[in-house]
Design a protein around this motif. Structure first.
Motif, mmCIF file in Angstrom:
data_model
loop_
_atom_site.group_PDB
_atom_site.id
_atom_site.type_symbol
_atom_site.label_atom_id
_atom_site.label_comp_id
_atom_site.label_asym_id
_atom_site.label_seq_id
_atom_site.Cartn_x
_atom_site.Cartn_y
_atom_site.Cartn_z
ATOM 1 N N ASP A 62 -5.163 -3.895 8.715
ATOM 2 C CA ASP A 62 -6.167 -4.939 8.915
ATOM 3 C C ASP A 62 -7.186 -4.927 7.780
ATOM 4 O OD1 ASP A 62 -5.482 -6.048 11.551
ATOM 5 O OD2 ASP A 62 -6.006 -4.066 12.315
ATOM 6 N N GLY A 63 -7.859 -6.036 7.620
ATOM 7 C CA GLY A 63 -9.032 -6.121 6.764
ATOM 8 C C GLY A 63 -8.831 -5.689 5.333
ATOM 9 N N ILE A 64 -9.779 -4.910 4.844
ATOM 10 C CA ILE A 64 -9.786 -4.495 3.441
ATOM 11 C C ILE A 64 -8.575 -3.622 3.121
ATOM 12 C CG2 ILE A 64 -11.039 -3.125 1.730
ATOM 13 C CD1 ILE A 64 -13.626 -4.101 3.091
ATOM 14 N N GLY A 65 -8.192 -2.746 4.034
ATOM 15 C CA GLY A 65 -7.034 -1.893 3.793
ATOM 16 C C GLY A 65 -5.766 -2.702 3.584
ATOM 17 N N LYS A 66 -5.574 -3.721 4.396
ATOM 18 C CA LYS A 66 -4.404 -4.584 4.244
ATOM 19 C C LYS A 66 -4.469 -5.335 2.919
ATOM 20 C CE LYS A 66 -1.924 -8.392 6.403
ATOM 21 N NZ LYS A 66 -1.965 -9.437 7.426
ATOM 22 N N SER A 67 -5.648 -5.806 2.558
ATOM 23 C CA SER A 67 -5.805 -6.521 1.289
ATOM 24 C C SER A 67 -5.506 -5.617 0.099
ATOM 25 C CB SER A 67 -7.219 -7.090 1.170
ATOM 26 O OG SER A 67 -7.435 -8.073 2.151
ATOM 27 N N TYR A 68 -5.974 -4.367 0.172
ATOM 28 C CA TYR A 68 -5.651 -3.406 -0.893
ATOM 29 C C TYR A 68 -4.146 -3.219 -0.996
ATOM 30 C CZ TYR A 68 -10.056 -1.434 -2.595
ATOM 31 O OH TYR A 68 -11.247 -1.233 -3.222
ATOM 32 N N ALA A 69 -3.499 -3.028 0.127
ATOM 33 C CA ALA A 69 -2.050 -2.804 0.122
ATOM 34 C C ALA A 69 -1.321 -4.001 -0.483
ATOM 35 C CB ALA A 69 -1.559 -2.529 1.540
ATOM 36 N N GLU A 70 -1.708 -5.197 -0.093
ATOM 37 C CA GLU A 70 -1.066 -6.405 -0.625
ATOM 38 C C GLU A 70 -1.283 -6.542 -2.130
ATOM 39 O OE1 GLU A 70 -1.356 -9.141 3.426
ATOM 40 O OE2 GLU A 70 -2.919 -9.323 1.899
ATOM 41 N N TRP A 104 4.170 4.671 -6.532
ATOM 42 C CA TRP A 104 3.736 4.498 -5.153
ATOM 43 C C TRP A 104 2.221 4.614 -5.044
ATOM 44 C CZ3 TRP A 104 6.831 3.540 -0.853
ATOM 45 C CH2 TRP A 104 8.208 3.576 -1.074
ATOM 46 N N ALA A 105 1.664 3.863 -4.111
ATOM 47 C CA ALA A 105 0.253 3.987 -3.743
ATOM 48 C C ALA A 105 0.201 4.235 -2.238
ATOM 49 C CB ALA A 105 -0.515 2.714 -4.081
ATOM 50 N N VAL A 106 -0.796 4.986 -1.807
ATOM 51 C CA VAL A 106 -0.974 5.290 -0.388
ATOM 52 C C VAL A 106 -2.239 4.581 0.080
ATOM 53 C CG1 VAL A 106 -1.404 7.116 1.295
ATOM 54 C CG2 VAL A 106 0.135 7.529 -0.625
ATOM 55 N N VAL A 107 -2.135 3.860 1.192
ATOM 56 C CA VAL A 107 -3.293 3.145 1.743
ATOM 57 C C VAL A 107 -3.421 3.504 3.219
ATOM 58 C CG1 VAL A 107 -4.376 0.914 2.144
ATOM 59 C CG2 VAL A 107 -2.940 1.235 0.129
ATOM 60 N N THR A 108 -4.559 4.094 3.598
ATOM 61 C CA THR A 108 -4.835 4.357 5.011
ATOM 62 C C THR A 108 -5.599 3.171 5.577
ATOM 63 O OG1 THR A 108 -6.938 5.469 4.603
ATOM 64 C CG2 THR A 108 -4.954 6.844 4.616
ATOM 65 N N GLY A 109 -5.491 2.966 6.883
ATOM 66 C CA GLY A 109 -6.140 1.810 7.505
ATOM 67 C C GLY A 109 -5.565 0.521 6.961
ATOM 68 N N ALA A 110 -4.257 0.509 6.745
ATOM 69 C CA ALA A 110 -3.594 -0.542 5.974
ATOM 70 C C ALA A 110 -3.131 -1.752 6.771
ATOM 71 C CB ALA A 110 -2.400 0.060 5.249
#
Length: 164
Positions: free
Chosen positions: A63-71, A55-61
């Motif tokens: 929109d923007g960079i946070g969403k891209s990191y999550a994807e 698992w990875a945890v992404v805050t601010g997930a």
């Protein structure tokens, strides 16, 4: 006077010039190698991020960079814990990630402007998943109405801050 004779007249300048050219050649060569590795080899030669946990945890997930990191983390085989303010956006992004990557998602609604009490539901939500080692903190905060450096931020426990 020939070129060779002129070069011999200025050995210190010749040495400095030769060292400069060597330095620039090595520096440029290293940058080219790094660029090739990052832009071309990375699409074929990927690190297995699952060695750090499932698992990875992404805050601010949402929109923007946070969403891209999550994807991208989901595309690389990790399940994702999405943390953001908007439940509607969290549900939409979670559904997109699950459909695109086939990975599991968990959503946690949290508003970081609320102070320390925001961490209790996050802690409870994260305990439900297996051990993780990847966390992307992408929460954007703005203090007052003027931009300031993080190091110069006022007391972070005060509720005078608000989200961007």
């Amino acid at each position: 006077m020939s070129v060779v004779e002129e070069i011999c007249l200025y050995p210190a300048l010749t040495l400095i010039g030769a060292l400069t050219v060597c330095y620039l050649a090595v520096t440029l060569g290293w940058q080219l190698i790094r660029g090739f590795r990052v832009h071309f080899l990375s699409s074929w030669w990927k690190s297995d991020l699952r060695q750090y946990g499932n698992w990875a945890v992404v805050t601010g997930a949402t929109d923007g960079i946070g969403k891209s990191y999550a994807e991208e983390l989901a595309r690389r085989g990790l399940n994702i814990v999405l943390i953001s303010r908007s439940m509607e956006k969290l549900q939409r992004v979670a559904k997109e990630i699950e459909q695109q990557s086939g990975r599991k998602t968990k959503i946690i609604q949290a508003d970081f402007t609320g102070g320390d009490e925001v961490y209790t539901p996050i802690e409870k939500g994260i305990k439900a998943v297996s051990i993780f080692s990847i966390a992307v903190n992408n929460v954007g905060m703005k203090f007052h109405d003027e931009p300031i450096k993080f190091i110069d931020a006022p007391n972070l426990r005060q509720k005078s801050s608000h989200f961007i």
